[in-house]
Write a protein that holds these residues in place. Structure first.
Motif, mmCIF file in Angstrom:
data_model
loop_
_atom_site.group_PDB
_atom_site.id
_atom_site.type_symbol
_atom_site.label_atom_id
_atom_site.label_comp_id
_atom_site.label_asym_id
_atom_site.label_seq_id
_atom_site.Cartn_x
_atom_site.Cartn_y
_atom_site.Cartn_z
ATOM 1 N N SER A 1 0.853 -1.171 0.000
ATOM 2 C CA SER A 1 0.000 0.000 0.000
ATOM 3 C C SER A 1 0.892 1.225 0.000
ATOM 4 O O SER A 1 2.091 1.134 -0.207
ATOM 5 C CB SER A 1 -0.919 -0.018 1.221
ATOM 6 N N GLY B 1 -5.610 4.157 -7.677
ATOM 7 C CA GLY B 1 -5.647 4.602 -6.284
ATOM 8 C C GLY B 1 -4.304 4.635 -5.607
ATOM 9 O O GLY B 1 -4.152 5.265 -4.554
ATOM 10 N N SER C 1 -8.642 6.734 -6.919
ATOM 11 C CA SER C 1 -9.180 5.403 -6.644
ATOM 12 C C SER C 1 -8.951 4.528 -7.867
ATOM 13 O O SER C 1 -8.619 5.020 -8.944
ATOM 14 C CB SER C 1 -10.677 5.474 -6.301
ATOM 15 N N LYS D 1 -14.426 5.114 -2.489
ATOM 16 C CA LYS D 1 -13.166 5.519 -1.850
ATOM 17 C C LYS D 1 -12.992 7.028 -1.927
ATOM 18 O O LYS D 1 -12.552 7.675 -0.962
ATOM 19 C CB LYS D 1 -11.986 4.816 -2.519
ATOM 20 N N PHE E 1 -9.099 -1.302 0.638
ATOM 21 C CA PHE E 1 -8.210 -0.944 -0.474
ATOM 22 C C PHE E 1 -6.944 -1.781 -0.424
ATOM 23 O O PHE E 1 -6.543 -2.289 0.620
ATOM 24 C CB PHE E 1 -7.892 0.550 -0.390
ATOM 25 N N SER F 1 -8.423 -5.109 -0.142
ATOM 26 C CA SER F 1 -9.281 -5.441 -1.276
ATOM 27 C C SER F 1 -8.951 -6.832 -1.806
ATOM 28 O O SER F 1 -9.840 -7.554 -2.279
ATOM 29 C CB SER F 1 -9.118 -4.388 -2.375
ATOM 30 N N GLY G 1 -12.699 0.202 -2.527
ATOM 31 C CA GLY G 1 -11.885 1.176 -3.245
ATOM 32 C C GLY G 1 -10.833 0.524 -4.119
ATOM 33 O O GLY G 1 -10.327 1.126 -5.061
ATOM 34 N N GLY G 2 -10.457 -0.718 -3.813
ATOM 35 C CA GLY G 2 -9.472 -1.446 -4.604
ATOM 36 C C GLY G 2 -10.111 -2.143 -5.785
ATOM 37 O O GLY G 2 -11.242 -2.632 -5.707
ATOM 38 N N HIS H 1 -4.859 -4.222 -9.837
ATOM 39 C CA HIS H 1 -4.458 -2.991 -9.170
ATOM 40 C C HIS H 1 -2.950 -2.866 -9.337
ATOM 41 O O HIS H 1 -2.291 -3.764 -9.864
ATOM 42 C CB HIS H 1 -4.869 -2.975 -7.687
ATOM 43 N N GLY I 1 -14.714 -1.936 -8.317
ATOM 44 C CA GLY I 1 -14.061 -2.554 -7.185
ATOM 45 C C GLY I 1 -14.691 -3.920 -6.944
ATOM 46 O O GLY I 1 -15.442 -4.425 -7.774
#
Length: 519
Positions: free
Chosen positions: A11, A123, A186, A193, A419, A423, A443-444, A449, A487
């Protein structure tokens, strides 16, 4: 010592700092906790600007913009997923021909770069304002988005909780939202998010977009439909921080907690996983607000908690990850291992588009050396055009059931703050046939991603910071009918209503409790 690749914090760098400092400040006396919370949230998650900014020359602005553009076009692994190369060429060309010569200050450039970065729809790609010299006063009302409208989240300033804010200084709330959406990145087209980030940072985002104000003229509509206008003075971080636990949307009253500061400390800001019980329905609620704890500590805590849950002989388990913005991926894997009796899978591939970190001289923070990371992590990758694709998941061996799993009914609460690694956990639960997801879209991203390796840049003249990921993760999914840009979607969507906000009711948790009780 660097963590192995499969354990790296997946993250934001600034979120890693946020987890560390929140845990640290939990040891301080209560009066300092809220000051620390609001200051750190804004300083680390969104560094403040310098008041009275110096002007930059055209050459300085062009240099910073060019560095940003090259970092993005050389290194971002999913640049063309939502915006084609032709459209990107048009975006850059239009900005360079029509806009760049109008920019004068770091704030001008910050707003422009943020608008450009919004087209990536990532994001993990953050444009951060230059660090502050002075903390500005700002718009002080704590707000909540419901149905894309802005409502008051407290009774402060004589405005009843749940009142609709119609305009601020004669600018409609809808116009304000449109202007500041760009500051909240996001994955894909997700907005849950965005709204939650804007709620938390509304005062500083309003300041970024509209500057400092001597007063705020707030037009609002009360629950009875009566429209009023009130003049409010800007307030300090300390003032906002002291009031932050009073948000109705934290649900303190729903949990029959009178001391909202203690409730906030022990429920919302707590980073270690914890459990409480709903004895009337024989249910345990496991709250996991972060995957940012060191993996050994996290796993040890889970073992203790699941032993406790098993000893209590509860039939139902609710896992609440609505506040979980991510952390170490291995922690998400560990949690899911307590819920499944079969080996599982999270990823189908990872890829990068550069083997060299662009503009390395402007990097101010990475988790490790990119060249070493790339050579080790992508050693077995296949080269396809200008993309290295790795089809081996370094963490696959970890994705096996724990020796003693929970065998009852499992529900997972998700939302816009869910997230990154969180996520990924939600997607594992989504792929399961035995777990029910309740709440709102994460949000993820669902299909992919970015993350794994992130670098924080500082542009030399404006001091704007750019946090950019260099690895794209394509996820293992079972349902390919989900629209691209989504998401992880809940199996049952439950959103908060104005009535819920006014009453401080957790409608999502309430839904699960009623469902269990009915069954």
């Amino acid at each position: 010592m660097q963590a192995p690749p499969n354990l790296r914090f997946d993250s934001a760098i600034n979120r890693n700092l946020w987890c560390f400092y929140t845990l640290r400040f939990m040891q301080k006396p209560l009066p300092q906790i809220m000051k620390a919370y609001i200051i750190i949230t804004i300083i680390l998650l969104l560094p403040l600007s310098v008041l009275g900014q110096k002007e930059l020359s055209n050459e300085q602005i062009l240099e910073d913009y060019t560095i940003f553009k090259e970092i993005l076009t050389i290194g971002h692994p999913s640049l063309y997923e939502y915006t084609s190369q032709n459209v990107w060429d048009s975006i850059f060309s239009s900005f360079e021909q029509k806009e760049i010569n109008k920019l004068k200050t770091p704030n001008d450039l910050f707003k422009s770069i943020t608008s450009i970065a919004e087209n990536v729809k990532d994001g993990h790609l953050n444009i951060l304002h230059p660090k502050m010299d002075t903390l500005p006063t700002m718009f002080p009302v704590l707000v909540k988005f419901i149905g894309e409208k802005l409502y008051t989240d407290t009774d402060d300033f004589g405005i009843p909780v749940g009142s609709e804010i119609m305009s601020i200084n004669n600018v409609s709330s809808q116009a304000i939202l449109k202007d500041i959406l760009k500051y909240a990145p996001s994955d894909g087209f997700n907005r849950t998010k965005k709204y939650l980030q804007i709620e938390k940072e509304f005062g500083i985002l309003h300041y970024y977009e509209y500057g400092t104000k001597k007063k705020y003229l707030v037009k609002y509509k009360m629950r009875n439909g009566k429209i009023k206008t009130i003049e409010i003075a800007p307030k300090s971080f300390e003032n906002i921080g002291n009031r932050y636990p009073n948000r109705n949307s934290h649900f303190a009253s729903y949990h029959q907690s009178v001391n909202r500061i203690e409730y906030f400390k022990n429920r919302i800001a707590k980073k270690r996983p914890f459990v409480y019980y709903l004895d009337s329905i024989n249910t345990a609620v496991l709250t996991v607000n972060s995957f940012g704890l060191p993996p050994q500590e996290f796993k040890s805590k889970l073992i203790d908690l699941f032993k406790e849950i098993k000893k209590s002989k509860t039939e139902n388990l609710i896992i609440d990850i609505r506040q979980n913005i991510g952390g170490y991926r291995i922690n998400a894997i560990s949690l899911y291992s307590f819920l499944t009796n079969e080996p599982f899978k999270q990823r189908i591939s990872e890829s990068a588009v550069t083997n060299v970190l662009p503009h390395k001289k402007y990097v101010i923070h990475t988790m490790s050396d990119y060249t070493g990371f790339f050579q080790m992590y992508f050693a077995s990758a296949k080269k396809n055009d200008r993309r290295w694709i790795l089809e081996k998941d370094h963490a696959q061996a970890e994705m096996i059931p724990y020796k003693k799993i929970f065998n009852g009914n499992v529900y997972v609460l998700i939302g816009g703050n869910t997230f990154s690694a969180s996520s990924a956990f939600a997607l594992s639960a989504k792929n399961s046939k035995d777990i029910t997801l309740i709440g709102e879209e994460t949000g993820g991203g669902y299909y992919f991603h970015t993350g794994q390796f992130l670098a924080l840049y500082e542009l030399p003249n404006s001091k704007i910071m750019v946090r950019i990921p260099f690895v794209k993760i394509d996820k293992y999914v079972l349902d390919n009918s989900i629209p691209k840009g989504s998401g992880i979607l809940p199996d049952i969507e439950i959103t908060q209503t104005i009535k819920d906000l006014i009453n401080g009711r957790d409608s999502q948790l309430d839904y699960i409790m009623k469902r269990i009780n009915d069954n």
